[in-house]
Design an enzyme around this catalytic site. Sequence first.
Site, PDB file in Angstrom:
ATOM      1  N   HIS A   1       0.833  -1.213   0.000  1.00 21.63           N
ATOM      2  CA  HIS A   1       0.000   0.000   0.000  1.00 21.63           C
ATOM      3  C   HIS A   1       0.863   1.257   0.000  1.00 21.63           C
ATOM      4  O   HIS A   1       0.692   2.148  -0.843  1.00 21.63           O
ATOM      5  CB  HIS A   1      -0.908  -0.019   1.244  1.00 21.63           C
ATOM      6  CG  HIS A   1      -1.737   1.210   1.426  1.00 21.63           C
ATOM      7  ND1 HIS A   1      -3.075   1.255   1.120  1.00 21.63           N
ATOM      8  CD2 HIS A   1      -1.421   2.460   1.881  1.00 21.63           C
ATOM      9  CE1 HIS A   1      -3.546   2.463   1.371  1.00 21.63           C
ATOM     10  NE2 HIS A   1      -2.561   3.221   1.836  1.00 21.63           N
ATOM     11  N   GLU A   2       1.790   1.330   0.944  1.00 20.54           N
ATOM     12  CA  GLU A   2       2.613   2.541   1.044  1.00 20.54           C
ATOM     13  C   GLU A   2       3.525   2.697  -0.173  1.00 20.54           C
ATOM     14  O   GLU A   2       3.808   3.824  -0.602  1.00 20.54           O
ATOM     15  CB  GLU A   2       3.424   2.528   2.337  1.00 20.54           C
ATOM     16  CG  GLU A   2       2.580   2.553   3.604  1.00 20.54           C
ATOM     17  CD  GLU A   2       1.605   3.715   3.666  1.00 20.54           C
ATOM     18  OE1 GLU A   2       1.859   4.755   3.038  1.00 20.54           O
ATOM     19  OE2 GLU A   2       0.567   3.580   4.348  1.00 20.54           O
TER      20      GLU A   2
END
Length: 697
Positions: free
Chosen positions: A486-487
């Site tokens: 995600h990051e």
Amino acid sequence: MLASPLPDAAAAQTPRAAPDQTANPLLARWTTPDGVPPYDRIRPEQYEPAFDAALAEARTDYRRIADNPAAPSFANTIEAMEGAGRPLGRIASTFFNVASADATDAIQGVEERVTPKLTRLSNDTLLDPKLFGRVDTLWKARATLQLSPEQARLLQETHSRFVRAGAALNPAQRTRVAAINEELATLGVDFGQKLLADQKAGSVLLGAAEVAGVPEDQRSAAAMAAEAAGHAGSFLFPATRSAAEPFLTAAPNRAAREKIWRAFVMRGDNGNANDTNAIIARMVALRIERAKLLGAESHAAFVLQDQMAKTPAAATELLMRVYRPALVRAKEELRDIAAYAAKDGIAKVEPWDWRYYAEQVRKQRFALDEGAVKQYLLLDNMVAALFDTTNKLYGITAHERKDVPVYAKGVRVWELREADGRTIGLFYADWVARPTKRPGAWMNSLRDQNTLFGELPIVVNNQNIVPPAPGQPAQISVDEARTLFHEFGHGLHGLLSKVRYPSLSGTAVSRDFVEFPSQVYEHWVTEPETLRTYARNAAGEPMPEAMLQALLTSRTFNQGYLTVQQLSSAILDMRLHALTSLPANFDARAWEAAELKALGVPEEVGMRHRLAHFSHIFDGGYSAGYYAYTWAEVMDADGFQAFKEAGNIYDPALAAKLRREVLERGNTRDPAESYTAFRGRMPTPEALLRNRGLGGE
């Protein structure tokens, strides 16, 4: 944070003599590799003098633009502002990166003193009548300026930023908005620092009997933490999500689970010097007052004016479409959990029981054990999976750099390159927890891509993975693996940007679109192709196929609980910020309890983020915006479905379109246009509901 402020008038007229800062590395020319921040040479006491010098320079830059006797033009006003205060922006990004990831007492002191100065300068810039007059003149003449699409977008965004800051208000109103902004900035810093202090104080010391049955990696990390704190022979668990949730999932000792749960859930709400409830009440009141000054009935209405959702009603409608079936599912899950807990003599399931007994049900139903799964999810392997996925999609390669100075032990740096060898930018990875790091996971930028100044991007990813015992590999959960991807999805949004102007670069998009590139990237980590290649234990053995299939089959397990937790936080955020006035004697704790009851959230489930420690909305820019994760999940579920429909999750044509129409675009056009250019249409919630096992066609 906007690094484009002006000073108060008196300071501009009578600047004080600055101390000699010739030895300050922040003010000197950076001769570091690729012009990265010289973290190896910066001392905490050098930040504030550097800020003061850069603030003075920014004053001069903006005053020169405002006082320019020439008629306003795009070049001498809008484009000139892109170049104003650049040293200040460089210093601010360097400092606030550390203030989030390694907030020592010295750094926190600087943050407390510097934040009001930055806010004051931002106010003075955006509320300056002469500067706004030039911007407004151009805005009114925009049809005659023959601007490129990107220039037109920059003019639109710049004008909107001034208007939304209050530049069109009368002098008394502008003065009040400025005062509110400054107080809110100070309160946000105070909230974050109190939360971090309460989190540190909330660490739980357990004995050997209390950790019996807990996986070895958790026990080893806790034993190491206890020894470092002077409690050899005990086990120390910080009040962080990365420590609490695995313990609550694995620990058979019910009393120990309750201790950990209370320490984690009560952060910021302990009635001590670090209690955040009074800060919350004041921030909400100030946000309501500011919204009304700016012509909106509530803070939520004001925030959503320039988001994809447009109105609180539209955002809430989407949340409720997902929340209602999730609540039904959570109640079904509770029945299953209660039946299993009854075997242990537990008549009533408590919040600290849910994860443990959900895991027991999952083991029984899918023959799957989270502790066993983690042995095959080694951090280094998942990092390799991350870079391999990026290579397969975009032809990009990652090359670790050992010559780049970093700000804390454990931070690693990679250079990303195109298939032809051209450098894209630098990626800093700070994945491991430390006592001075704020909770959660996030991406930030040290330098934004732009062609105006010919700069390549530098992005940072942060997580709070519990460090392993010396000599042992770091094991992570499925959730932490998703967060890793995600990051990095955020990171790619910054790294792959191809725009001219820094203000439109990378992730500088609406809050409810910025999560789409990050959330769509999560899908690749749990694809069978990824797991079969990279899910391997310390001996290099692959995850057994039966375990892999069980993991895939169980992806929708416990989704009622997880969805209700997340959406109750989003709904309460929206309801809190939709208030048009603050009730007399408002108490955040009591308000939260009443709203959860009205919403029907089971006590056994609760919120993912209680208000007292809801950093997203009180110290992170997501006020009236936490709904964005669900709004973006509608897009990411639909967007990844395109790859499924293509029959190849690495389909080169689709990957190229995602890169070209979304990742490279930054904020050069309306986000709905970018999504439609990628997918051919706007999304609907059905794919999201289907992915979570909550229905959908």
